[in-house]
Design an enzyme around this catalytic site. Structure first.
Site, short mmCIF file in Angstrom:
data_model
loop_
_atom_site.label_atom_id
_atom_site.label_comp_id
_atom_site.label_asym_id
_atom_site.label_seq_id
_atom_site.Cartn_x
_atom_site.Cartn_y
_atom_site.Cartn_z
N ASP B 359 0.82 -1.20 0.00
CA ASP B 359 0.00 0.00 0.00
C ASP B 359 0.86 1.25 0.00
OD1 ASP B 359 -1.40 -2.23 0.92
OD2 ASP B 359 -2.73 -1.07 2.20
N GLU B 489 -7.00 -10.72 -4.46
CA GLU B 489 -6.79 -11.85 -3.53
C GLU B 489 -7.94 -12.85 -3.56
OE1 GLU B 489 -6.07 -9.52 -0.03
OE2 GLU B 489 -3.89 -9.62 -0.26
#
Lengths: 767, 767
Positions: B359, B489
């Site tokens: 991130d 994911e």
């Protein structure tokens, strides 16, 4: 691997010499079981060294709260643990107030253990010098009765060797026990009553949550010079009770103790009656007496061996190995109770939890079909029928509808007990093994009755599952199955695992066939099942579409089915070209590296070729074997047997024998350095298959046993027995010939090397 | 979602009314931080209701022993937990010996919280009626100083409303704290000293294992009627110390308490000096006094806002949302310390552990580059350089060699802190984001110096990783990458994730380019790095082979790159055609069902199109957007921003605005009903990107800022600032026009809608 640890012997497992490092391993290897209960070979007397205490009651479990690193939707909240039960074997020994403890003795000599598999008893003897320099000789024999399966018996004999002393024997019961694999250190047992009366003691305890009520009981009697000693209450706590037998013993004199102990359980009796029943059971045992009960034990084991023994001439270690496998399978499961199954560790450890895996259907069923009466295999099938509702609920939890059934990966009571998403949710081929077992049972026994009575419902639930689990690929214009883990657990979440796709197609087709047969021949059952399952013809038409248009990954170049989509993208280095330091990969490599490698943990495509042998030519088997075998690392105990059978079929007896060796003494020689955790029970059936189906080439086709006898070069001869529809066929194979003999009162035609052979009861026929 | 919970306001977060159900959520939303420490908005006084206590010191962590259901080879044995630190904010309040506790009061009214983002303080006020019927008015203001970043300040004012009473105020320190997410209930802190001196108190405690020494301190002063009250020691235990200020207060009278507290830490000072330093810090705070420190706070925040504020006219909720995001990012990380990073929950909760994810590089770096001086972005890059050795060790643990570097998925000190195999071992695209950030920093700042000094080594380690991670597929005659989890994911262990393959190829090519540039322009650095890394030309030739022959899954039919092999086999039902009861799928579906579905958690192929925008045509972007967007469920907080930017680029402002809304008030409106666990700090940077890069269309290309201004129909105008190479560009966009103004002393040429525009300092220019 530890090849010199267990002595070679035809009928016994023998350890000589005391080694604290081996105590836990021996506790596993010398385990006892009688199908209803079992226990590790823990010492009766105190032992302060490293030990793994385990005593287990069949079907008594505890649903431990799941503990995982990261929760995945769909995980079961609880899962059933094999539960360590109260200890009834304990006998503390004090010599002039010093406790006998092999870990603290000044000296231990002539230590010897023997597990007599022929007769079903376990004996331990040793001489010990205590810290007070008193030396004593001890001999302890123990067995779990097949005659009275709620009872075990212990006979302990002590002789003082160099001094007089006050000997105190304290047989006890102890419910203050724990599980090593507890997730949250929950209390598993609640003890409600601890009591004794003259020579007897009782502990009533129930499991938390599952509320299995148990009475652990004992009847102890000590004798000196032929006279019984009166017991006193030695100690009583909330979870312990011990009786005390005390006597001044002179040097050279002997004292002996007989202890009957065991469990009565609310699974089999009224919870309120457990102590009463325990007294009845103890009355029966004491009335018979230790010696008579031991005689019964020998008879019972003789009967088991009569039907299931395999003899091997010319290879003592192989003989010992196969008998150990057969013995342990019989200790674990006898087929008397359709609520029970064959746990992967049997009564020898806690590991894995749950009692039932696809191992039962894929590996154990053939053993039990061939070595027991038909009812035993029926029990195994009925077990799954009884879990059908839970399998439907299990599928519902994962989003399936309309009565689709997904049998759990691991279970005790029908509920899922496992929590690795790639296994729990994706290793769904297990469902196919349930259908296959129904087919296999019918093929072997010729008994169709299970299908209309129970099996058809199971087949429908499973077919519904597969029908919903596939999806139509617009791209391939075929039905595909995504997100799968096959039998080879070194691949996770793959697409179109050939084995699973093939099994799914077969399950649907088999269910459709059986629907037709039951409709034709058992119309009442058909109506009942169709009504109960609300099956419609449009539904079965949809099934048929899936079955007839399933996708199978295939390589034109290699002329083999691919284990899954993308298999050929792997770096296809053969196992033999790996550096030795990389093996076993499950210890040396990180998980992702294993996953992207081509290495196969256990037969996967080849498992399909094993199940559906007659769907494929021998040439095709050879191509697939030659393609996959070089990538197979056999890091599952269930793998080598399938390869052994197929190598034998391909006439590669050296290779077949090598695979056989990997399984037959897996635990005895502790190949994986983990036997202390317990034995690999279910793979033991694979060892049996390697001989009977591999070397012996036994198949049942068209209601007839077939054999293609071969023999490993290392053996002189071997012989096995098969109960074929209530006639026991004894097959004896030497380098020169194979001979066959049957029991019963009618002739039986078999096929040997594809030629018919008529067997007449009582006459040995050569081929 | 809870839209009416937080009041609309341009500059403040306001809650009105006391709701026990909201306490934990508000503890998150009203959190304070100053980059060096932070804390949830726990009550100062006792609170017996549900609360999630959290106070955190930047960089102080504990490596908790890993706990997983099933161990996979390669898992780290320990992982760093964000550590709840000793509590210094506590002030117990007793009115005639009754403890003020909002959970047990007879009545609470006029409860109000305000987090003033403009000035950086948090205030809570209420009236309470205690069980003894005494009513009091309370007002508490708190801030964590930016001026003195080891200090926080609390001002508490009490007024008795209906009665005289004995008021006792007990400011305290407490190191008897725990982590909610502890794996084994280990003791994380060891307290070594608890002490006080007049108005001050100290607790010295160090973390177990990591041995971070800390002194938690406070200086408290209570005043009544302008006169200080003398404190007494109220209570002292092994982990607690409280001072007591007691006074008889009459109805209508006020008593006030000022408390300075905080931490001195061995990360910044000698461990033996922590109490001394704490006294120096308290001296400084008390010398300045509460009011002056608060004034400094307001100035400091005014400076932050000057560079980073975004104004929105015509949409108060949007204005409040974006300011909340900018405020929280600045509370979390200020770039003063290159050992720190931007944790996913900042100082607002424990969840996820570790402080650094991809991130930082993918989402946060652009925000910090544009709203801070260049040194802040450099610090973020340097952080990864400092972890290079650990990244190399991490790769070694997974079997990589020769200096290949795999940066961890989650980390605190460079070591891996995560343990889901499908993420830890397979979500390796994170490695590419590190290289991309180096490229992005150079592109934005024009500063090449990081690359020869530090970056090149990082680029080499990463290129080596990719080179080893692929393998050559004989079948495809291309390099493939197996066993991958992409940014999406909701796919695990796939083959040839396009994003990862593309990133790997780019990383190698970028490393090769930089090697050439550094060789040409910084020969000394080149020699140093080549020598240190033992890089050879044959090695880089091998890299080039991989980069030039990488496989990319592509569909001719759809003219799109496929997210991974086999994507087209899925059941391609669009999200809009799903039943509402199925959403969000991460709550409604089992994990396997999510995996085999086509649904995308967050941008994956589109993430690649975002990073490498100029590698693809707008037509290609549109095709990919139209293909993947309908399958994207945006169940990651990091997803909508990328889609918003791309929708804006495609001129779909309604859609862009919808995506924007999903992120900007994610926490304020508690979309996912989980704000009580903490805030989504890193995704807040994505919200900023949605405005600046999405609506404003800002890019830096060829050393020049580009803008393509658009405005959502719902807004009148908006404005943002960008620090471009030390000149702040203020961009104001209304329906009618865009205007640009710069600071500094030189002209700057920008591109607006692909046309050049020259900006002169101090003059607003319209386009």
């Amino acid at each position: 691997m530890n090849q010199d640890y267990i002595k070679s012997d035809l009928w016994s497992i023998i350890e000589e010499g005391f080694d604290v490092e081996q105590v836990k391993s021996s506790e596993s290897l010398f385990s006892l079981g009688n199908g209803a209960m079992g226990q590790r070979a823990n010492f009766e007397e105190e032992y302060s060294g490293e030990t793994f205490q385990g005593s287990y009651i069949a079907g008594v479990y505890y649903p431990d709260k799941t503990r995982v690193g990261w929760w995945k939707n769909g995980y079961p909240e609880y899962f059933a643990k094999v539960l360590n039960a109260p200890n009834w074997i304990g006998v503390n020994v004090f010599i002039d107030e010093i406790s006998l403890d092999l870990n603290t003795c000044k000296n231990v000599s002539n230590f010897r253990r023997e597990l007599n598999m022929k007769e079903g008893w376990y004996q331990r003897s040793f001489q010990a010098e205590l810290s007070n320099t008193i030396e004593l000789k001890v001999n302890i024999t123990r067995f779990l009765s097949l005659e009275l399966d709620e009872v075990g018996a212990i006979k302990m004999e002590l002789e003082l060797m160099n001094s007089n002393a006050m000997v105190k024997l304290v047989p006890y019961l102890d419910s203050g026990i724990t599980n090593e694999d507890s997730n949250w250190d929950d209390k598993f047992w609640n003890t409600t009553r601890v009591d004794s009366k003259s020579n007897r003691a009782y502990i009533e305890a129930h499991t938390m949550k599952t509320n299995f009520a148990t009475c652990t009981f004992m009847h102890a009697n000590a004798e000196f010079d032929g006279v019984s000693i009166s017991p006193k209450l030695e100690k009583k706590t909330d979870t312990f009770i011990g009786l005390e037998f005390e006597k001044n013993v002179s040097k050279g004199e002997r004292i002996s103790l007989t202890k009957f102990g065991g469990y009565t359980v609310s699974r089999n009796h009224e919870a309120s009656q457990l102590v009463d029943v325990a007294n009845v059971v103890m009355d029966r045992a004491t009335t018979m007496g230790y010696d008579a009960l031991l005689e019964k034990q020998k008879e019972a084991w003789a009967n088991i061996w009569k039907m299931s023994d395999i003899t091997i001439e010319g290879d003592v270690k192989a003989q010992q190995g196969i008998r150990f496998n057969i013995f342990q399978l019989n200790q674990t499961y006898l087929g008397k109770d359709s609520r029970l199954n064959i746990g992967p560790k049997g009564f020898t450890g806690e590991k894995y939890g749950g009692s039932t895996y696809w191992d039962t259907e894929a590996y154990c069923l053939p053993f039990y079909m061939a070595t027991k009466n038909q009812e035993v295999a029926w029990s195994l099938l009925e077990y799954r029928y009884n879990h059908l509702e839970k399998a439907i609920e299990n599928a519902q939890k994962l989003g399936f509808t309309n009565g689709a059934a997904l049998y759990p990966m691991v279970t005790m009571n029908g509920e899922e007990c496992h929590n690795e998403w790639e296994i729990t949710f994706e290793e769904i081929h297990r469902n196919g093994a349930i259908s296959y077992a129904i087919f296999n049972y019918h093929r072997f026994t010729g008994d169709y009755s299970y299908i209309p009575k129970m099996g058809l419902e199971v087949l429908i639930g499973i077919a519904r599952f597969w029908h919903q689990r596939v999806n139509f690929s617009q791209d391939k214009q075929k039905y595909v199955m995504l997100g799968i883990t096959g039998p080879n657990e070194y691949e996770n979440n793959v697409n179109n695992n050939w084995y699973t796709n093939y099994l799914a197609k077969w399950c649907i087709e088999y269910a459709l066939e059986q629907l037709k047969i039951v409709d034709d021949q058992y119309p009442k059952d058909y109506d009942r099942v169709v009504s109960k399952t609300s099956l419609t013809s449009s539904e079965t038409e949809d099934w048929a579409k899936v079955a007839s248009n399933m996708y199978f990954p295939y390589s034109e170049k290699h002329e083999v089915f691919l284990q899954q989509d993308g298999f050929l993208d792997k770096d296809l280095i053969k196992v033999e070209d790996l550096d030795k330091s990389d093996r076993p990969i499950n210890q040396k490599w990180s998980w992702d590296r294993i996953l992207r490698s081509p290495y196969i943990k256990q037969a996967d495509v080849l498992q399909g070729f094993y199940f559906f042998e007659d769907h494929f030519s021998k040439q095709s088997l050879e191509k697939h074997f030659d393609f996959y075998e070089p990538f197979t690392v056999h890091e599952s105990s269930l793998s080598p047997c399938v390869h052994s059978i197929q190598a034998a079929k391909l006439g590669r007896m050296e290779q077949a024998y090598t695979f056989y060796l990997r399984t037959s003494r897996l635990d005895l020689d502790d190949y994986n350095k983990e036997v202390e955790e317990g034995l690999h029970i279910t793979s033991m059936a694979g060892t049996w298959m390697s001989i009977v189906e591999g070397f012996g080439g036994m198949r049942v086709l068209n209601d007839m046993p077939h054999f293609t006898p071969q023999i490993p070069a290392q053996w002189k001869s071997y012989s096995f027995k098969v109960n074929f529809r209530n006639q026991i066929i004894t097959v004896t194979i030497s380098e020169k010939q194979a001979s066959f003999e049957i029991t019963g009162d009618k002739n039986l035609t078999i096929q040997v090397n594809d030629k018919p052979l008529v067997l007449t009861p009582g006459k040995s026929v050569q081929a």
